[in-house]
Design an enzyme around this catalytic site. Structure first.
Site, PDB file in Angstrom:
ATOM      1  N   LYS A  36      -3.216  -3.781 -63.665  1.00 29.04           N
ATOM      2  CA  LYS A  36      -3.326  -5.176 -64.142  1.00 29.04           C
ATOM      3  C   LYS A  36      -2.065  -5.942 -63.740  1.00 29.04           C
ATOM      4  CE  LYS A  36      -1.353  -3.871 -68.542  1.00 29.04           C
ATOM      5  NZ  LYS A  36      -1.595  -3.371 -69.883  1.00 29.04           N
ATOM      6  N   TYR A 275      23.626 -28.040 -57.779  1.00 28.07           N
ATOM      7  CA  TYR A 275      23.367 -29.055 -58.792  1.00 28.07           C
ATOM      8  C   TYR A 275      24.408 -28.992 -59.896  1.00 28.07           C
ATOM      9  CZ  TYR A 275      18.650 -29.833 -56.931  1.00 28.07           C
ATOM     10  OH  TYR A 275      17.581 -30.156 -56.148  1.00 28.07           O
TER      11      TYR A 275
HETATM   12  C1  PLP Z   1      -1.130  -2.062 -69.910  1.00 29.20           C
HETATM   13  C2  PLP Z   1      -1.950  -1.033 -70.549  1.00 29.20           C
HETATM   14  C3  PLP Z   1      -1.684   0.314 -70.285  1.00 29.20           C
HETATM   15  C4  PLP Z   1      -0.529   0.800 -69.438  1.00 29.20           C
HETATM   16  O1  PLP Z   1       0.706   0.553 -70.067  1.00 29.20           O
HETATM   17  P1  PLP Z   1       2.078   1.087 -69.410  1.00 29.20           P
HETATM   18  O2  PLP Z   1       3.076   0.942 -70.500  1.00 29.20           O
HETATM   19  O3  PLP Z   1       2.403   0.173 -68.280  1.00 29.20           O
HETATM   20  O4  PLP Z   1       1.863   2.466 -68.967  1.00 29.20           O
HETATM   21  C5  PLP Z   1      -2.547   1.234 -70.862  1.00 29.20           C
HETATM   22  N1  PLP Z   1      -3.593   0.845 -71.637  1.00 29.20           N
HETATM   23  C6  PLP Z   1      -3.859  -0.451 -71.894  1.00 29.20           C
HETATM   24  C7  PLP Z   1      -5.026  -0.808 -72.751  1.00 29.20           C
HETATM   25  C8  PLP Z   1      -3.046  -1.431 -71.362  1.00 29.20           C
HETATM   26  O5  PLP Z   1      -3.301  -2.707 -71.629  1.00 29.20           O
END
Ligand code: PLP
Length: 383
Positions: A36, A275
Site C-alpha cells: 500500500k 528566501y
Molecule cells: C499496513 C498494514 C500492514 C503492514 O504493516 P507494517 O508495519 O508496514 O509491516 C499489515 N496489515 C494491515 C492491515 C496494514 O494496514
C-alpha cells in the site's frame, strides 16, 4: 533523463530482506508483501515485479486502484488481497479477476455474495474481526448475521481467511492492548469454528508483530515496512537483537534517492541565502543548487537542517528549502563540480543518509516520509 531526481531500488537488498523474513517465519507461514502507499514510496509497479523476482507470490494492498496497478505490473500470477477500500462497483472487477479482499461489514459481504453469484464466480474473502483496534472489523454482534450470509451464499463466497490488525505492535506501551486483541481474536475464531465456519488462513501480524509476537503469525504475515529494509520502530529492532544476540542489522534499505548539482554559486561573507534571512553566510562560501524541493517530498522543515552526500562528503542544507530547489554548502568539498551526483537519501561511498535521521529532523515517521516520495520521480532497479 528528463527528471531532476530519481530513486534507485536495490534488488540485492530486497532479496536479502525477503530471505531474512522467510527465515524468521519458517516454511509453514506465508509471507504477504504489503505494498500500500505506493509500496511505501518505492513504486507499486517496479517494486511488485522486483518482489516477484525475489520469490514473493502474495501481496496485500489497501485499495482497488492499487490492486489494479499491481495486477497490470506483475510478470506472473500472484495472490492479491485488498485490505481496505473497495467500492461495491469495484467488487465486480475484483471477483472477476479472482482477487481476494477483506470484508468488515455485512453490506459488503452481501454485495460480494450477490456480485459473485451474478458473475457465476466465487468471491474469496477474508473476514476481518474487530478485536480492539476500532478502525475496521466486524463487531462480535454481527457474527451470527455473517454466518447466515455465508451459509446462504456458500456456493459463491469462499471464506479464505479470518484476520485482524493490531493497534500498534511496534510499541511495548501497547503490550496489554495487543495481547488482549490476540486473545479476543483466538476466542472469536473458536466461536466461529464452533458454528462450523472454518478458514484456511488466520492472520494478524504486521512487521512488528511478526518479530515481537511470534504467536501472532498463524498462517500468514502481512509485512510492509521491513521488506523495504526499515524496522517498524527502534523498540522492535532492540527486541530482535536481544532475542537473537545479533549485533548487525539484518535488513538492507532498497532506496537511494539521487539528484545532481544543477549549478554552483559563490557567495561572500554576510550574504543572505535563499528566501528571507534564515541563513547569513558566516564566511565566503561555495553553494550547490540541487533541483529538488518540497514539491518532490523534500520537506521544508529540513531547511537549515538536512544533509545530502556529494563526493562522499556530507553537505548541509543552507537556507529555506524551496518548492523546486534546495541549496547546500559545498565550500569544503574538494573538486566539487556542476553535475556531481547528490544523494538525498541512501548511500554514497562510505556515508549514508538514513530515512530515520532524515525523518527525525523533519519530525516525520519512516512510514510517512517514504510514502510521501512522489509518484512522478522515476524509480530505477539496480543490482
Ligand atoms: C499496513 C498494514 C500492514 C503492514 O504493516 P507494517 O508495519 O508496514 O509491516 C499489515 N496489515 C494491515 C492491515 C496494514 O494496514
Amino acid at each position: 533523463m528528463f527528471h531532476s531526481s530519481y530513486i534507485e531500488l536495490s534488488k540485492s537488498a530486497l532479496q536479502n530482506n525477503i530471505t531474512f523474513l522467510k527465515q524468521q517465519i519458517g516454511p509453514g507461514v506465508k509471507l504477504s508483501s504489503v505494498i500500500k502507499g505506493n509500496a511505501y514510496g518505492h513504486g507499486i509497479e517496479p517494486f511488485g515485479s522486483l518482489a516477484q523476482q525475489c520469490g514473493v507470490d502474495h501481496f496485500s494492498v489497501f485499495s482497488a486502484d492499487e490492486a489494479q496497478r499491481l495486477y497490470a505490473a506483475l510478470l506472473q500470477p500472484a495472490t492479491i488481497v485488498i485490505m481496505g477500500f473497495l467500492d461495491n462497483d469495484e467488487l465486480e472487477w475484483a471477483i472477476q479477476h479472482e482477487l481476494e479482499f477483506f470484508v468488515f461489514e455485512p453490506d459488503r459481504l452481501e454485495a460480494a455474495a450477490k456480485t459473485a453469484k451474478a458473475l457465476g464466480k466465487k468471491a474469496v474473502i477474508h473476514l476481518e474481526l474487530e478485536t480492539g483496534m476500532h478502525r475496521t472489523g466486524f463487531d462480535t454482534g454481527y457474527l451470527p448475521a455473517v454466518q447466515t450470509l455465508l451459509n446462504n451464499y456458500s456456493d459463491h463466497v469462499h471464506l479464505k481467511g479470518i484476520c485482524t490488525h493490531f493497534a500498534g505492535a511496534e510499541s511495548f506501551q501497547n503490550h496489554q492492548r495487543v495481547t488482549a486483541q490476540l486473545e479476543r481474536f483466538i476466542e472469536q475464531v473458536k466461536q466461529l469454528q464452533a458454528t462450523g465456519l472454518q478458514a484456511e488462513q488466520l492472520h494478524t501480524a504486521s512487521s512488528a508483530a511478526t518479530i515481537s509476537y511470534p504467536q501472532s503469525r498463524f498462517d500468514l504475515v502481512r509485512v510492509g515496512i521491513m521488506q523495504y529494509g526499515f524496522w517498524p520502530s527502534p523498540e522492535t529492532y532492540t527486541y530482535y537483537t536481544s532475542q537473537n544476540k545479533e549485533q548487525n542489522d539484518p535488513l538492507q534499505r532498497l532506496i537511494n534517492w539521487k539528484s545532481r548539482i544543477m549549478t554552483l554559486k559563490q557567495v561572500a561573507q554576510g550574504d543572505y541565502i535563499g528566501y528571507g534571512t534564515t541563513f547569513k553566510a558566516p564566511r565566503d562560501m561555495v553553494l550547490a543548487i540541487v533541483p529538488v524541493g518540497y514539491a518532490w517530498g523534500y520537506s521544508r522543515s529540513l531547511s537549515n537542517q538536512g544533509q545530502v552526500l556529494i563526493r562522499g562528503h556530507r553537505a548541509g542544507v543552507v537556507g529555506i528549502v524551496s518548492m523546486n530547489v534546495l541549496t547546500v554548502d559545498v565550500t569544503d568539498i574538494p573538486d566539487v563540480t556542476q553535475g556531481d551526483e547528490v544523494v538525498l537519501l541512501g548511500k554514497q561511498k562510505d556515508q549514508s543518509i538514513s530515512v530515520a535521521s532524515f525523518a527525525e529532523l523533519s519530525t516525520q515517521l519512516n512510514y510517512e516520509l517514504l510514502t510521501r516520495l512522489p509518484l512522478n520521480i522515476p524509480r530505477l532497479i539496480v543490482d
